[in-house]
Design a protein around this motif. Structure first.
Motif, PDB file in Angstrom:
ATOM      1  N   LYS A  71       1.029  -1.096  -0.036  1.00 16.56           N
ATOM      2  CA  LYS A  71      -0.033  -0.153   0.083  1.00 16.56           C
ATOM      3  C   LYS A  71       0.926   1.357   0.093  1.00 16.56           C
ATOM      4  O   LYS A  71       0.617   2.003  -0.743  1.00 16.56           O
ATOM      5  CB  LYS A  71      -0.803  -0.073   1.272  1.00 16.56           C
ATOM      6  CG  LYS A  71      -1.768   1.127   1.291  1.00 16.56           C
ATOM      7  CD  LYS A  71      -2.844   1.176   2.551  1.00 16.56           C
ATOM      8  CE  LYS A  71      -3.620   2.285   2.618  1.00 16.56           C
ATOM      9  NZ  LYS A  71      -4.569   2.322   3.914  1.00 16.56           N
ATOM     10  N   ARG A  72       1.930   1.408   0.817  1.00 18.16           N
ATOM     11  CA  ARG A  72       2.738   2.390   0.889  1.00 18.16           C
ATOM     12  C   ARG A  72       3.478   2.580  -0.129  1.00 18.16           C
ATOM     13  O   ARG A  72       3.847   3.812  -0.749  1.00 18.16           O
ATOM     14  CB  ARG A  72       3.778   2.329   2.081  1.00 18.16           C
ATOM     15  CG  ARG A  72       3.217   2.268   3.478  1.00 18.16           C
ATOM     16  CD  ARG A  72       2.639   3.840   3.927  1.00 18.16           C
ATOM     17  NE  ARG A  72       2.133   3.871   5.032  1.00 18.16           N
ATOM     18  CZ  ARG A  72       0.925   4.077   5.293  1.00 18.16           C
ATOM     19  NH1 ARG A  72       0.003   3.734   4.455  1.00 18.16           N
ATOM     20  NH2 ARG A  72       0.475   3.855   6.695  1.00 18.16           N
ATOM     21  N   GLN A  73       3.875   1.644  -1.093  1.00 17.96           N
ATOM     22  CA  GLN A  73       4.757   1.528  -2.195  1.00 17.96           C
ATOM     23  C   GLN A  73       3.623   2.199  -3.452  1.00 17.96           C
ATOM     24  O   GLN A  73       4.101   3.271  -4.030  1.00 17.96           O
ATOM     25  CB  GLN A  73       5.028   0.221  -2.916  1.00 17.96           C
ATOM     26  CG  GLN A  73       5.577   0.117  -4.322  1.00 17.96           C
ATOM     27  CD  GLN A  73       7.022   1.002  -4.167  1.00 17.96           C
ATOM     28  OE1 GLN A  73       7.725   0.897  -3.261  1.00 17.96           O
ATOM     29  NE2 GLN A  73       7.472   1.377  -5.480  1.00 17.96           N
ATOM     30  N   ILE A  80       4.383  10.749  -6.225  1.00 22.74           N
ATOM     31  CA  ILE A  80       5.163  11.319  -7.209  1.00 22.74           C
ATOM     32  C   ILE A  80       4.564  11.599  -8.335  1.00 22.74           C
ATOM     33  O   ILE A  80       4.661  12.882  -9.020  1.00 22.74           O
ATOM     34  CB  ILE A  80       6.041  10.128  -7.597  1.00 22.74           C
ATOM     35  CG1 ILE A  80       7.042   9.845  -6.576  1.00 22.74           C
ATOM     36  CG2 ILE A  80       7.127  10.535  -8.844  1.00 22.74           C
ATOM     37  CD1 ILE A  80       8.024  10.962  -6.141  1.00 22.74           C
ATOM     38  N   GLU A  81       3.445  11.160  -8.763  1.00 23.38           N
ATOM     39  CA  GLU A  81       2.652  11.417  -9.903  1.00 23.38           C
ATOM     40  C   GLU A  81       2.138  12.745  -9.663  1.00 23.38           C
ATOM     41  O   GLU A  81       1.732  13.797 -10.659  1.00 23.38           O
ATOM     42  CB  GLU A  81       1.774  10.306 -10.104  1.00 23.38           C
ATOM     43  CG  GLU A  81       2.294   9.054 -10.738  1.00 23.38           C
ATOM     44  CD  GLU A  81       1.390   7.980 -11.127  1.00 23.38           C
ATOM     45  OE1 GLU A  81      -0.117   8.416 -10.511  1.00 23.38           O
ATOM     46  OE2 GLU A  81       1.636   6.877 -11.365  1.00 23.38           O
ATOM     47  N   LEU A  87       5.656  13.951   0.516  1.00 20.05           N
ATOM     48  CA  LEU A  87       4.577  12.937   0.965  1.00 20.05           C
ATOM     49  C   LEU A  87       5.175  11.407   0.222  1.00 20.05           C
ATOM     50  O   LEU A  87       4.973  10.446   1.105  1.00 20.05           O
ATOM     51  CB  LEU A  87       3.211  13.224  -0.036  1.00 20.05           C
ATOM     52  CG  LEU A  87       2.173  12.452   0.540  1.00 20.05           C
ATOM     53  CD1 LEU A  87       1.718  12.234   2.032  1.00 20.05           C
ATOM     54  CD2 LEU A  87       0.812  12.627  -0.324  1.00 20.05           C
ATOM     55  N   ALA A  88       5.680  11.358  -0.874  1.00 20.00           N
ATOM     56  CA  ALA A  88       6.298  10.177  -1.470  1.00 20.00           C
ATOM     57  C   ALA A  88       7.383   9.803  -0.428  1.00 20.00           C
ATOM     58  O   ALA A  88       7.354   8.644  -0.076  1.00 20.00           O
ATOM     59  CB  ALA A  88       6.601  10.481  -2.683  1.00 20.00           C
TER      60      ALA A  88
END
Length: 222
Positions: A71-73, A80-81, A87-88
């Motif tokens: 989920k974190r990935q 990033i998008e 936040l990333a």
């Protein structure tokens, strides 16, 4: 926990020799050993159930941790998008922490799984041994009862021909012979006690009987 099973197997395999040497009742002792074995099996079953529950709990925690890593990935990629690098970064940092926790949980779960498999295997072995001991117990009990019966019969048969019984039998035989001799003596005394008149009366009775027979013959001829 499993030491008792080994001890019982040794005792039963000895064909009751140790029990008999101690003057213990083999039938009662075998029943008691089987009850103790049943108690051991129930104890191991309880331990297996607890271990399986622990294994499932660890597996669930591991799956949850692994899912959180994924989920974190996904969240980091999404950040990033969206152009949110901070936040990333925070998502990736938490992901790293979750990965460490996931590895720990995985090791704990795999260890618990191996313990569960080993306990289940031991339990299966105990149940198999119990079934074998049950069959042998039934056979040994039958043999013990047969041996007891034969011993009782041998004691009874040996007492039939012992000196005391034989002498008692001979005494009773002598008493019967004595009774018969007394009866014969009584008959002789009865004969000798007849008076002279009694003998003449019997003689006269005999003459009358002869005359009656002669008369019957004469009448039949006419």
């Amino acid at each position: 926990m499993f030491k008792f099973f080994k001890r019982v197997k040794t005792v039963v395999g000895s064909e009751l020799n140790s029990l008999l040497d101690k003057a213990e009742d083999p039938v009662k002792m075998l029943d008691q050993y089987m009850r103790d074995m049943e108690s051991d099996i129930r104890e191991v079953e309880s331990a297996v159930a607890k271990q399986i529950a622990n294994e499932k709990m660890l597996k669930r925690k591991y799956d949850d941790a692994q899912a959180l890593v994924e989920k974190r990935q996904g969240q980091a990629e999404k950040a990033i998008e969206s152009g949110n690098e901070d936040l990333a970064r925070r998502a990736l940092e938490d992901k790293k922490d979750q990965e460490t926790q996931t590895e720990t949980l995985k090791e704990s779960w795999e260890r618990a799984k191996a313990d569960s498999e080993q306990l289940r295997k031991k339990l299966d072995e105990m149940k198999k041994e119990y079934q074998q001991m049950q069959l042998k117990k039934d056979s040994l009990k039958a043999r013990a009862e047969s041996a007891k019966t034969r011993t009782k019969m041998n004691h009874a048969m040996s007492s039939i021909g012992n000196d005391e019984s034989k002498q008692g039998f001979e005494r009773m035989e002598e008493k019967v012979l004595q009774y018969e001799a007394e009866a014969d003596t009584s008959d002789d005394m009865s004969e000798s006690s007849k008076s002279l008149d009694d003998e003449f009366e019997e003689l006269e009775r005999s003459d009358v009987d002869d005359e009656l027979d002669a008369l019957k013959k004469k009448m039949n001829k006419e």
